[in-house]
Design a protein around this motif. Structure first.
Motif, PDB file in Angstrom:
ATOM      1  N   CYS A   3       4.369 -20.503   8.555  1.00 13.74           N
ATOM      2  CA  CYS A   3       5.314 -20.324   7.439  1.00 13.74           C
ATOM      3  C   CYS A   3       4.795 -19.267   6.459  1.00 13.74           C
ATOM      4  O   CYS A   3       5.562 -18.421   5.986  1.00 13.74           O
ATOM      5  N   LEU A   4       3.492 -19.324   6.157  1.00 18.79           N
ATOM      6  CA  LEU A   4       2.930 -18.360   5.205  1.00 18.79           C
ATOM      7  C   LEU A   4       2.979 -16.943   5.773  1.00 18.79           C
ATOM      8  O   LEU A   4       3.423 -16.007   5.101  1.00 18.79           O
ATOM      9  N   THR A   5       2.535 -16.796   7.029  1.00 23.17           N
ATOM     10  CA  THR A   5       2.560 -15.456   7.634  1.00 23.17           C
ATOM     11  C   THR A   5       4.003 -14.997   7.854  1.00 23.17           C
ATOM     12  O   THR A   5       4.316 -13.824   7.679  1.00 23.17           O
ATOM     13  N   GLY A   6       4.876 -15.946   8.204  1.00 25.97           N
ATOM     14  CA  GLY A   6       6.287 -15.608   8.410  1.00 25.97           C
ATOM     15  C   GLY A   6       6.911 -15.083   7.130  1.00 25.97           C
ATOM     16  O   GLY A   6       7.691 -14.122   7.155  1.00 25.97           O
ATOM     17  N   THR A   7       6.563 -15.694   6.003  1.00 33.23           N
ATOM     18  CA  THR A   7       7.118 -15.237   4.721  1.00 33.23           C
ATOM     19  C   THR A   7       6.673 -13.807   4.429  1.00 33.23           C
ATOM     20  O   THR A   7       7.463 -12.989   3.950  1.00 33.23           O
ATOM     21  N   ILE A   8       5.412 -13.512   4.750  1.00 35.58           N
ATOM     22  CA  ILE A   8       4.926 -12.133   4.540  1.00 35.58           C
ATOM     23  C   ILE A   8       5.682 -11.175   5.465  1.00 35.58           C
ATOM     24  O   ILE A   8       6.113 -10.099   5.055  1.00 35.58           O
ATOM     25  N   LEU A   9       5.891 -11.610   6.703  1.00 39.17           N
ATOM     26  CA  LEU A   9       6.535 -10.720   7.681  1.00 39.17           C
ATOM     27  C   LEU A   9       8.007 -10.454   7.361  1.00 39.17           C
ATOM     28  O   LEU A   9       8.541  -9.413   7.737  1.00 39.17           O
ATOM     29  N   ILE A  10       8.655 -11.397   6.676  1.00 39.04           N
ATOM     30  CA  ILE A  10      10.059 -11.165   6.286  1.00 39.04           C
ATOM     31  C   ILE A  10      10.153  -9.880   5.457  1.00 39.04           C
ATOM     32  O   ILE A  10      11.093  -9.109   5.573  1.00 39.04           O
ATOM     33  N   PHE A  11       9.114  -9.662   4.634  1.00 38.18           N
ATOM     34  CA  PHE A  11       9.138  -8.499   3.732  1.00 38.18           C
ATOM     35  C   PHE A  11       8.187  -7.393   4.200  1.00 38.18           C
ATOM     36  O   PHE A  11       7.675  -6.639   3.378  1.00 38.18           O
ATOM     37  N   HIS A  12       7.970  -7.302   5.520  1.00 37.62           N
ATOM     38  CA  HIS A  12       6.963  -6.339   5.987  1.00 37.62           C
ATOM     39  C   HIS A  12       7.345  -4.891   5.683  1.00 37.62           C
ATOM     40  O   HIS A  12       6.482  -4.071   5.379  1.00 37.62           O
ATOM     41  N   GLU A  13       8.655  -4.596   5.716  1.00 41.24           N
ATOM     42  CA  GLU A  13       9.053  -3.208   5.423  1.00 41.24           C
ATOM     43  C   GLU A  13       8.712  -2.846   3.975  1.00 41.24           C
ATOM     44  O   GLU A  13       8.147  -1.791   3.702  1.00 41.24           O
ATOM     45  N   GLU A  14       9.049  -3.745   3.054  1.00 37.60           N
ATOM     46  CA  GLU A  14       8.791  -3.496   1.635  1.00 37.60           C
ATOM     47  C   GLU A  14       7.282  -3.412   1.373  1.00 37.60           C
ATOM     48  O   GLU A  14       6.814  -2.557   0.616  1.00 37.60           O
ATOM     49  N   ILE A  15       6.513  -4.303   2.042  1.00 36.60           N
ATOM     50  CA  ILE A  15       5.057  -4.314   1.836  1.00 36.60           C
ATOM     51  C   ILE A  15       4.442  -3.025   2.381  1.00 36.60           C
ATOM     52  O   ILE A  15       3.619  -2.387   1.718  1.00 36.60           O
ATOM     53  N   ASP A  16       4.847  -2.624   3.576  1.00 30.58           N
ATOM     54  CA  ASP A  16       4.320  -1.388   4.173  1.00 30.58           C
ATOM     55  C   ASP A  16       4.611  -0.191   3.278  1.00 30.58           C
ATOM     56  O   ASP A  16       3.765   0.683   3.092  1.00 30.58           O
ATOM     57  N   GLU A  17       5.826  -0.166   2.761  1.00 32.27           N
ATOM     58  CA  GLU A  17       6.209   0.958   1.904  1.00 32.27           C
ATOM     59  C   GLU A  17       5.387   0.961   0.617  1.00 32.27           C
ATOM     60  O   GLU A  17       4.882   2.000   0.198  1.00 32.27           O
ATOM     61  N   ALA A  18       5.215  -0.236   0.025  1.00 32.86           N
ATOM     62  CA  ALA A  18       4.470  -0.321  -1.231  1.00 32.86           C
ATOM     63  C   ALA A  18       2.998   0.049  -1.027  1.00 32.86           C
ATOM     64  O   ALA A  18       2.370   0.646  -1.910  1.00 32.86           O
ATOM     65  N   LEU A  19       2.448  -0.275   0.149  1.00 34.46           N
ATOM     66  CA  LEU A  19       1.030   0.017   0.408  1.00 34.46           C
ATOM     67  C   LEU A  19       0.818   1.415   0.995  1.00 34.46           C
ATOM     68  O   LEU A  19      -0.306   1.800   1.294  1.00 34.46           O
ATOM     69  N   GLY A  20       1.916   2.131   1.186  1.00 34.63           N
ATOM     70  CA  GLY A  20       1.794   3.511   1.677  1.00 34.63           C
ATOM     71  C   GLY A  20       1.592   3.615   3.173  1.00 34.63           C
ATOM     72  O   GLY A  20       1.061   4.618   3.657  1.00 34.63           O
ATOM     73  N   TYR A  21       1.985   2.588   3.931  1.00 37.85           N
ATOM     74  CA  TYR A  21       1.821   2.632   5.385  1.00 37.85           C
ATOM     75  C   TYR A  21       3.078   3.116   6.109  1.00 37.85           C
ATOM     76  O   TYR A  21       3.099   3.165   7.323  1.00 37.85           O
ATOM     77  N   GLU A  22       4.096   3.420   5.358  1.00 33.14           N
ATOM     78  CA  GLU A  22       5.334   3.883   5.967  1.00 33.14           C
ATOM     79  C   GLU A  22       5.252   5.401   6.181  1.00 33.14           C
ATOM     80  O   GLU A  22       4.889   6.135   5.262  1.00 33.14           O
TER      81      GLU A  22
END
Lengths: 394, 58
Positions: free
Chosen positions: A50-69
Motif C-alpha cells: 500500500c505504501l509503495t503503491g501510493t508512491i507509484l500512483i504519483f510516480h510521474e509527478e515525483i519523477d518530474e519534481a526530482l528532475g528524472y523526467e
C-alpha cells in the motif's frame, strides 16, 4: 481479519434465528478462520504494498519534481522525424559492443524513442541499457535508466521485492491471500452489522466495538476497489509466466509456420521499412514496440512489432505484426491470446493511471482506507487475546 | 435495499458499482470517463455522507 464473536443481541426487524444458525455453521466458521489468518499473514506485506503503491500512483509527478523526467524541446515547425535506422545506428555507435534489441515508442511522448541495447548474444531485457533519442533531431537525450530512479526502485520493491520472478510470485501469493480475505469477509460480515444503519459507528460502548464497526463499514465501501486491485495484482504477478507461455506456444508456432529459423543474411529491410509495413497492414494502428530478430520475443528472421489501436480499449491491447527482416513483408498479424489480454487490462486497473488526478486521489484514498482496516483488523485480533486469557483463567 | 437487512447483497451491489465504474473508465470517451468515475466513487461518497449523517445524529 477480526477475531470476534458475532453479536448476541439482535435488534428489531432482523432475523436472529437464521443469523444465529448461520454463525454456528461450518461455512461461517471456516470463512471466519480464513478471513482472520489470510488477513494476518498478508498484513505486513500488504502494508508495504500500500505504501509503495501510493508512491507509484504519483510516480510521474515525483519523477518530474526530482528532475528524472527526460526534457525534450518541441520539434521545429515542419520538422520531419529522423529515420529510425539512423537513430539505432547512433545508439549502437554510442555503446560499442552492444546491439539494438528493441525500439520503444512512448504514446504519451511521440517526440522520443528509446533504443534498448544489449551485449552480443543477449536476447532478453535483463541487462539491456536504454538510450532515449529526440526523434526529430536524432540526438540523444539525457534520461536515467527508469529502473535506477527512486520511483523505479520503489516499483521493483512493489513488483518483485528485488527477487525477480520468485518475488513476483510471492507478491501474487500475498495478493491472493488478500482476495481470499476479502471474499470471506463478505461471507462473514453480515451478522456483525445486522441492525446497524449504514454509516453508523457505535460509540461509548468500548473501543473494540467502535473499531469493529469501522472495520465492517470501511471494508464495505472500499470492497470493490480492494477486490479489483488485489485480483489484478494476482494476474500481474503471473504476467511473466504468461509471456513465457506465449513464447513457448504462439511464438514457436509462428517460427515454425514461417520458416523463421533461417537468419537473414545481408542487409535486409531497414527498420523504417519494417515499421511502415506493419502500420500499413493495420491502418490507424501505431507502433508501440519493435523487437529485433533474434530477441527472446521474436524469431531469428522476423521483427516482432507491437501495434496499438487508435481508440478505446484498442489503445491498451496490442496486435502483433510479424515482419520479415529480409524483405519487410508482413508474415502475419496475430491478436493477443486471452491470458495476455487479461495481463494487459490488469495494468491500468491495478495502477489507476488512466483517469488523471481525480482517479489518482481516489486510488490513494482507497489504498489508505484499506490500509486502515488491515491495521485495525490486526488490532482487533490482538486486542482479543487478553480477554481470551482472562476467560481461560476464569 | 437495506444494509442491515441484506448486508451481503448491499456489499455485492457496492462492489459491482465500483468495478463497473472503473471498467467503464477504461474506454477513452470523456462521457464514459466521467460516468465511470462517478459510479466508482459513489460508494465512497455515499459512505462518507452516511457517516456524517449518523455522526450528527449522535
Amino acid at each position: 481479519m477480526t477475531r470476534h464473536a458475532p453479536p448476541r443481541t439482535w435488534t428489531a426487524g432482523t432475523t436472529p434465528l437464521a443469523a444465529g444458525r448461520f454463525t454456528t455453521s461450518r461455512a461461517f466458521r471456516l470463512s471466519l478462520w480464513l478471513h482472520r489468518w489470510t488477513g494476518l499473514i498478508a498484513a505486513p506485506f500488504f502494508l508495504i504494498l500500500c505504501l509503495t503503491g501510493t508512491i507509484l500512483i504519483f510516480h510521474e509527478e515525483i519523477d518530474e519534481a526530482l528532475g528524472y523526467e527526460a526534457q525534450i524541446e518541441a520539434p521545429p515547425p515542419g520538422a520531419a522525424e529522423r529515420p529510425l535506422a539512423e537513430i539505432a545506428a547512433l545508439a549502437a555507435a554510442a555503446m560499442p559492443g552492444r546491439n539494438p534489441l528493441a525500439l520503444v515508442f512512448d504514446q504519451q511522448h511521440p517526440e522520443r524513442v528509446t533504443v534498448s541495447l544489449v551485449e552480443q548474444g543477449e536476447r532478453g531485457f535483463d541487462t539491456a541499457k536504454p538510450m532515449v533519442f529526440d526523434r526529430f533531431r536524432g540526438t540523444p537525450v539525457e534520461a536515467p535508466d527508469p529502473r535506477s530512479t527512486p520511483t523505479g526502485i520503489v516499483l521493483t520493491l512493489h513488483a518483485n521485492w528485488f527477487l525477480g520472478l520468485p518475488g513476483e510470485l510471492a507478491g501474487g501469493v500475498v495478493a491472493l491471500l488478500v482476495v481470499i480475505c476479502l471474499v470471506t469477509g463478505i461471507v462473514i460480515y453480515g451478522p456483525f452489522i445486522k441492525g446497524l444503519a449504514f454509516g453508523m459507528i457505535r460509540r461509548g460502548r468500548g473501543e473494540r466495538l467502535r473499531q469493529r464497526d469501522l472495520h465492517t463499514f470501511i471494508g464495505t465501501v472500499t470492497l470493490g476497489w480492494a477486490l479489483l486491485v488485489s485480483a489484478t495484482g494476482v494476474t500481474l504477478a503471473l504476467g511473466d509466466i504468461a509471456l513465457k507461455v506465449w513464447q513457448a506456444t504462439e511464438l514457436r508456432r509462428l517460427a515454425a509456420t514461417y520458416g523463421a529459423d533461417r537468419p537473414v543474411t545481408g542487409e535486409g529491410a531497414s527498420v523504417d521499412a519494417v515499421r511502415a509495413a506493419a502500420e500499413t497492414a493495420k491502418p490507424g494502428w501505431r507502433t508501440s514496440l519493435m523487437l529485433y530478430p533474434g530477441s527472446a520475443f521474436s524469431t531469428q528472421r522476423h521483427f516482432t512489432v507491437l501495434l496499438v489501436g487508435p481508440e478505446g480499449l484498442q489503445k491498451r491491447l496490442f496486435e502483433i505484426a510479424l515482419v520479415d527482416a529480409a524483405d519487410g513483408r508482413v508474415a502475419e498479424i496475430a491478436t493477443l491470446p486471452w491470458y495476455l489480454v487479461v495481463t494487459q487490462l490488469s495494468q491500468p486497473l491495478h495502477f489507476g493511471d488512466y483517469g488523471g488526478l481525480p482517479l489518482k486521489l481516489f486510488w490513494t484514498a482507497c489504498a489508505w482506507f484499506t490500509l486502515f482496516i488491515t491495521a485495525n483488523g490486526a488490532w482487533l485480533w490482538f486486542a482479543r487475546r487478553p480477554s481470551r486469557r482472562a476467560r481461560q483463567t476464569a | 435495499m437495506n444494509w442491515a437487512r441484506h448486508p451481503t447483497g448491499v456489499a455485492l451491489a457496492i462492489t459491482g458499482l465500483t468495478v463497473t465504474g472503473l471498467a467503464l473508465m477504461l474506454t477513452e470517451g470523456p462521457t464514459w470517463k466521467v460516468a465511470g468515475f462517478l459510479l466508482a466513487a459513489s460508494p465512497l461518497a455515499a459512505g462518507l455522507a452516511a457517516y456524517w449523517v449518523q455522526r450528527r445524529r449522535g
